[in-house]
Design a protein around this motif. Sequence first.
Motif, PDB file in Angstrom:
ATOM      1  N   ASN A 284      18.160  31.962   2.634  1.00 28.09           N
ATOM      2  CA  ASN A 284      18.010  32.267   1.209  1.00 28.09           C
ATOM      3  C   ASN A 284      19.258  32.890   0.584  1.00 28.09           C
ATOM      4  O   ASN A 284      19.265  33.240  -0.581  1.00 28.09           O
ATOM      5  N   ARG A 285      20.340  33.019   1.364  1.00 23.39           N
ATOM      6  CA  ARG A 285      21.545  33.688   0.875  1.00 23.39           C
ATOM      7  C   ARG A 285      22.499  32.670   0.255  1.00 23.39           C
ATOM      8  O   ARG A 285      22.747  31.615   0.827  1.00 23.39           O
ATOM      9  N   ALA A 286      23.001  33.002  -0.955  1.00 22.13           N
ATOM     10  CA  ALA A 286      23.911  32.077  -1.645  1.00 22.13           C
ATOM     11  C   ALA A 286      25.296  32.079  -0.999  1.00 22.13           C
ATOM     12  O   ALA A 286      25.715  33.073  -0.419  1.00 22.13           O
ATOM     13  N   PRO A 332      24.782  26.374  -3.716  1.00 23.44           N
ATOM     14  CA  PRO A 332      23.796  27.459  -3.668  1.00 23.44           C
ATOM     15  C   PRO A 332      24.124  28.633  -4.593  1.00 23.44           C
ATOM     16  O   PRO A 332      23.249  29.453  -4.892  1.00 23.44           O
ATOM     17  N   MET A 333      25.389  28.695  -5.070  1.00 23.72           N
ATOM     18  CA  MET A 333      25.758  29.763  -6.013  1.00 23.72           C
ATOM     19  C   MET A 333      25.106  29.550  -7.386  1.00 23.72           C
ATOM     20  O   MET A 333      25.094  30.454  -8.213  1.00 23.72           O
ATOM     21  N   LYS A 335      21.687  28.261  -9.372  1.00 24.92           N
ATOM     22  CA  LYS A 335      20.258  27.919  -9.258  1.00 24.92           C
ATOM     23  C   LYS A 335      19.829  27.790  -7.793  1.00 24.92           C
ATOM     24  O   LYS A 335      18.922  27.026  -7.473  1.00 24.92           O
ATOM     25  N   GLY A 336      20.511  28.480  -6.915  1.00 27.71           N
ATOM     26  CA  GLY A 336      20.164  28.409  -5.502  1.00 27.71           C
ATOM     27  C   GLY A 336      20.296  27.011  -4.915  1.00 27.71           C
ATOM     28  O   GLY A 336      19.736  26.710  -3.872  1.00 27.71           O
ATOM     29  N   THR A 338      19.071  24.395  -6.289  1.00 31.04           N
ATOM     30  CA  THR A 338      17.879  23.618  -6.672  1.00 31.04           C
ATOM     31  C   THR A 338      18.285  22.431  -7.537  1.00 31.04           C
ATOM     32  O   THR A 338      19.110  22.563  -8.433  1.00 31.04           O
ATOM     33  N   MET A 371      13.433  21.497  -8.663  1.00 31.04           N
ATOM     34  CA  MET A 371      12.802  22.612  -9.369  1.00 31.04           C
ATOM     35  C   MET A 371      11.347  22.263  -9.676  1.00 31.04           C
ATOM     36  O   MET A 371      11.025  21.101  -9.932  1.00 31.04           O
TER      37      MET A 371
ATOM     38  N   GLU B   8      19.332  31.463 -15.471  1.00 33.78           N
ATOM     39  CA  GLU B   8      19.667  30.038 -15.409  1.00 33.78           C
ATOM     40  C   GLU B   8      18.464  29.189 -15.022  1.00 33.78           C
ATOM     41  O   GLU B   8      18.507  27.976 -15.155  1.00 33.78           O
ATOM     42  N   MET B   9      17.404  29.835 -14.568  1.00 38.97           N
ATOM     43  CA  MET B   9      16.163  29.105 -14.267  1.00 38.97           C
ATOM     44  C   MET B   9      15.003  30.084 -14.272  1.00 38.97           C
ATOM     45  O   MET B   9      15.200  31.296 -14.227  1.00 38.97           O
ATOM     46  N   ALA B  10      13.784  29.554 -14.309  1.00 40.64           N
ATOM     47  CA  ALA B  10      12.596  30.405 -14.210  1.00 40.64           C
ATOM     48  C   ALA B  10      12.631  31.117 -12.852  1.00 40.64           C
ATOM     49  O   ALA B  10      12.931  30.497 -11.841  1.00 40.64           O
ATOM     50  N   SER B  35      14.063  32.724  -6.847  1.00 39.60           N
ATOM     51  CA  SER B  35      13.350  31.536  -7.305  1.00 39.60           C
ATOM     52  C   SER B  35      13.515  30.456  -6.257  1.00 39.60           C
ATOM     53  O   SER B  35      14.578  30.351  -5.649  1.00 39.60           O
ATOM     54  N   GLU B  39      17.879  33.412  -3.216  1.00 34.62           N
ATOM     55  CA  GLU B  39      18.466  34.502  -3.999  1.00 34.62           C
ATOM     56  C   GLU B  39      19.411  33.878  -5.028  1.00 34.62           C
ATOM     57  O   GLU B  39      20.253  33.064  -4.669  1.00 34.62           O
ATOM     58  N   ILE B  40      19.247  34.289  -6.279  1.00 29.49           N
ATOM     59  CA  ILE B  40      20.092  33.736  -7.340  1.00 29.49           C
ATOM     60  C   ILE B  40      20.859  34.894  -7.980  1.00 29.49           C
ATOM     61  O   ILE B  40      20.330  35.560  -8.877  1.00 29.49           O
ATOM     62  N   PRO B  41      22.064  35.198  -7.515  1.00 27.27           N
ATOM     63  CA  PRO B  41      22.797  36.325  -8.097  1.00 27.27           C
ATOM     64  C   PRO B  41      23.266  36.007  -9.515  1.00 27.27           C
ATOM     65  O   PRO B  41      23.546  34.860  -9.845  1.00 27.27           O
ATOM     66  N   TRP B  43      26.347  37.037 -11.858  1.00 28.37           N
ATOM     67  CA  TRP B  43      27.640  37.699 -11.825  1.00 28.37           C
ATOM     68  C   TRP B  43      28.106  38.040 -13.227  1.00 28.37           C
ATOM     69  O   TRP B  43      27.810  37.314 -14.177  1.00 28.37           O
ATOM     70  N   GLU B  63      13.577  30.389 -18.091  1.00 24.31           N
ATOM     71  CA  GLU B  63      14.955  29.891 -18.220  1.00 24.31           C
ATOM     72  C   GLU B  63      15.513  30.282 -19.588  1.00 24.31           C
ATOM     73  O   GLU B  63      14.845  30.139 -20.601  1.00 24.31           O
TER      74      GLU B  63
END
Lengths: 522, 75
Positions: A284-286, A332-333, A335-336, A338, A371, B8-10, B35, B39-41, B43, B63
């Motif tokens: 789950n890590r970007a 992955p940076m 929207k993960g 997606t 998504m 950037e997303m739900a 989501s 993990e969605i950081p 920045w 979003e």
Amino acid sequence: MTLDRDAAPHPDLPDVVQELKERTATALAGGGERQHAKIAEQGKLFVRARLDLLLDSGSFVENGLLARTMDDGLAADALVTGTGTVDGRVVAVIANDPTVKAGAWGRETIRKIIRQQEEAVVLQCPLLYLVDSAGARLDEQFDLFIDRHHAGRIFWNQARMSGALPQICVLFGPSPAGAAYLPAFCDAVIMVDGNASAFLGSPRMVEMATGEKATAEEMGGARMHCEVSGLGDQLAKDDVEALAMARRYLEFLPDHAEGEVPRRAGVEPAPGKSLDELIPQAQNRAFDVLKVLNRLVDEGSLFQHRAGFARELVTAFARLDGRTVGLVANQPMRKGGTLSSDSSEKGAQFVQLCDAYGIPLVFLSDTPGFMVGSQVERDGIIRRGAKYLSAIAEASVPRICVVLRKSYGAGYMAMSGATFGPDATIALPQAKLAIMGPEAAVNAIYLNKINAIEDPDERTAYVAALRAEYMINLDVFRAASATYLDAVILGDDLRAELVLRLERYARKDRERLPRRHAVIRG
Amino acid sequence: MEHVLGAEMAANVWKVEVTVGQLVDADDVLLILESMKMEIPLWSPVRGRVTSVAVAPGDVVAEGQTLVVVEEGAA
């Protein structure tokens, strides 16, 4: 009787040599001083300076310079057309001159455009459109709108050339109304920030039609198109950078669909961290997939296509040991990683672009899938995702799927997983492949049982045990043992593996499907 | 210049890493959404000061919903 060759021309005959010199000079000059000053103020180069920057010195052969020479103030009918070379390779160019009638199309402008498109087909060379035009001249519309050979023919030609000859569009200024379709049919669209714009209705027309007030920049500016609408592929800071980007595309694209894909001497990737250091084991890590790509490909060769649009999917040209490849990688940076409707359409266009021009594809997967949610369903994520899957299913160029970390659900098909017929499916040891991840799957299967446990600690322990059990199904070694995967390799070996496999698959006999075309759900 | 940063997303808000008034550098993580089990950081696009944090951990965001506002260059 002898002829006196040195005699002066008959005093009643015009001096045609002098006349040609004058007409040529007038045509070459374009518009008046005021118009030249205006484009300079906008930070624009004169059309002929643009061609000088694009083409090899002394290579330009011009067609139709004297168009409308019999009319005042319509130098070359506001358009420069011809052929030249870029690093020795022949290209055709069609370039508006905004110093004449603001670059608007007149009756000979369209004849020149069509003539040049036809010549590109005859010569089987890439075609570049250097666009900077106010649209069509309404006062000449009778002579440019209705007939089989009038303006609409330009777009018909473009649509028919698509996938046969590379078409590259550089938008230096406006391309309004009908002309807004010109970039839409091109393989690559470069837009100059602050000057380029494309829209069907001008701000004035929109206000009249609907009452909406918007500036040209808001409605159809370069940044909007490169980041939101997806009509623009490259955002350039000025004319010079835009032309350099056009040349960059030619570095990767062949002359035509059956032409040799350009190849260079191979170079090692830029130094840096290893793939194992760059890709976290925790699913789950970007991480930044661009860093991974830079460690895989020849140093300095990575060139992103549509870097500002649908950034969760990276599409890029690069070279692997000198060989041109198209890369499709989850980011992955963003929207993960997606997948979305926009990234699907971005992927579809890039896969078609590479397949049309014989460029092998390497997919690098780390995606939780498409998504989910009511918003994306209303937005048509299923039918728009299907366009992308359809493009992959039709691609017959060498194609490799690399599972960098995870590939869940339809995301596995979208990253050209084994079920979508790649030449090879290979994985790094941390790869996980499944219909869905452990959290979602355990929830889907055991929700009633989980809810029935009242003690929270007991419930947490039960869920953890179920997830661990589920993870066994995702194990990459089980998949390799069942020969579902062709290879599991170390990150450090990935570049060498890809280089060898691409060399092998270059001999592939590309399949042609026995049908006219797929039916895409638009 | 004010930078209004949206989702950037739900997603769910997982961690908030900054507070109002805090100075941040470009590329500092302001908060982390969760989501699709990822993990969605978020920045910071610039160096500046956080002028608003519109969400708290556990919030569900749509979003485009505003999360954090950063005033560029504010000392």
